[in-house]
Design a protein around this motif. Sequence first.
Motif, PDB file in Angstrom:
ATOM      1  N   PHE A 244      44.213  42.871  32.693  1.00  0.00           N
ATOM      2  CA  PHE A 244      43.986  41.795  33.260  1.00  0.00           C
ATOM      3  C   PHE A 244      44.238  42.020  34.853  1.00  0.00           C
ATOM      4  N   PRO A 245      43.530  41.063  35.773  1.00  0.00           N
ATOM      5  CA  PRO A 245      42.839  39.887  35.329  1.00  0.00           C
ATOM      6  C   PRO A 245      41.472  40.452  34.741  1.00  0.00           C
ATOM      7  N   TRP A 246      40.984  39.849  33.631  1.00  0.00           N
ATOM      8  CA  TRP A 246      39.902  40.331  32.952  1.00  0.00           C
ATOM      9  C   TRP A 246      38.466  40.297  33.706  1.00  0.00           C
ATOM     10  N   PRO A 247      38.199  39.016  34.242  1.00  0.00           N
ATOM     11  CA  PRO A 247      36.903  38.757  34.783  1.00  0.00           C
ATOM     12  C   PRO A 247      36.353  39.887  35.743  1.00  0.00           C
ATOM     13  N   GLU A 248      37.602  39.866  36.774  1.00  0.00           N
ATOM     14  CA  GLU A 248      37.415  40.960  37.961  1.00  0.00           C
ATOM     15  C   GLU A 248      37.499  42.411  37.334  1.00  0.00           C
TER      16      GLU A 248
END
Length: 305
Positions: A72-76
């Motif tokens: 995490f953070p997954w999107p980044e």
Amino acid sequence: MTPSVTQSKLFPTNRTVTNLAQNVAGLDFTIADNPIDDTASFVTQQYRDFLNREPDPKGLAFWSNEIVGCAFPWPECQQAKRINVSAAFFLSTEFQQTGYLVERIYKAAYGDGTGTAIVNGAHFQLPVPIIRFNEFLPDTQKIGQGVIVGQAGWEQQLESNKQSFTTEFVQRARFITALPASMTPAEFVDKLFMNAGVKPSASERADATNEFGSATTSADTTARARALRRMAENSTLTQQEFNRAFVLMQYFGYLRRDPNDGSDTDYSGYDFWLTKLNQFNGNFVNAELVKAFITSAEYRQRFGP
């Protein structure tokens, strides 16, 4: 225009690094409903676009896990992983020994082309890679045929392909016109070094010339092929041409076109990205090079909305 998922031109009209970084950083990566957003599809496409083959199961699993195994953070994290995985295909031994070698063969054989770019309203000419996409693709497929790095016998297959390709290449009418068989071995070798933009050491020049033995002309096809390959694999040329080829392959690999084709009418975009990559000493992450291309509308629209 700024490189975004809703705009197709891959360089901003305001050519400042600061503005570009702000624009790229502001991209929305939450877009769904495009097949290229699927991890396995994305990795598979890298094999097709850069290695000209379908993925082998182990490779597909390895690179897919690189992307999905994010903290995490997954999107980044996933954004960064997709960029690094995609760039890894250009940097791979398989591409460096096939596609990048083909680019350098054309450079050694024919030198540079000339392109036009516009900066702050002013037109200027610049040297550009001479190879075109419609030449690069079939020649890269020839030299990479049957090669899967890591599988048994790949080195022998690659070596056989290189020998066959360079022998065929030096018999093409374009090559014979550019470097006639009537040239002496020294003239032939000197022309290759001049085209490549490399100042040879005495031993490098002698080694290339000695491919012709005691011949007084450069008519020997196999000797021509060996000398051309020796030049294309020259370490100085490989280093000098690296950033130019990296930028060129953004267009060839992701957009499947020449830098002055499609939405680009000249080499302004190519010049922008090469300048930026050089400013960051070849660091494609800091230059946001791969990031801009794989998030561009032109790339994404190859696969869906």
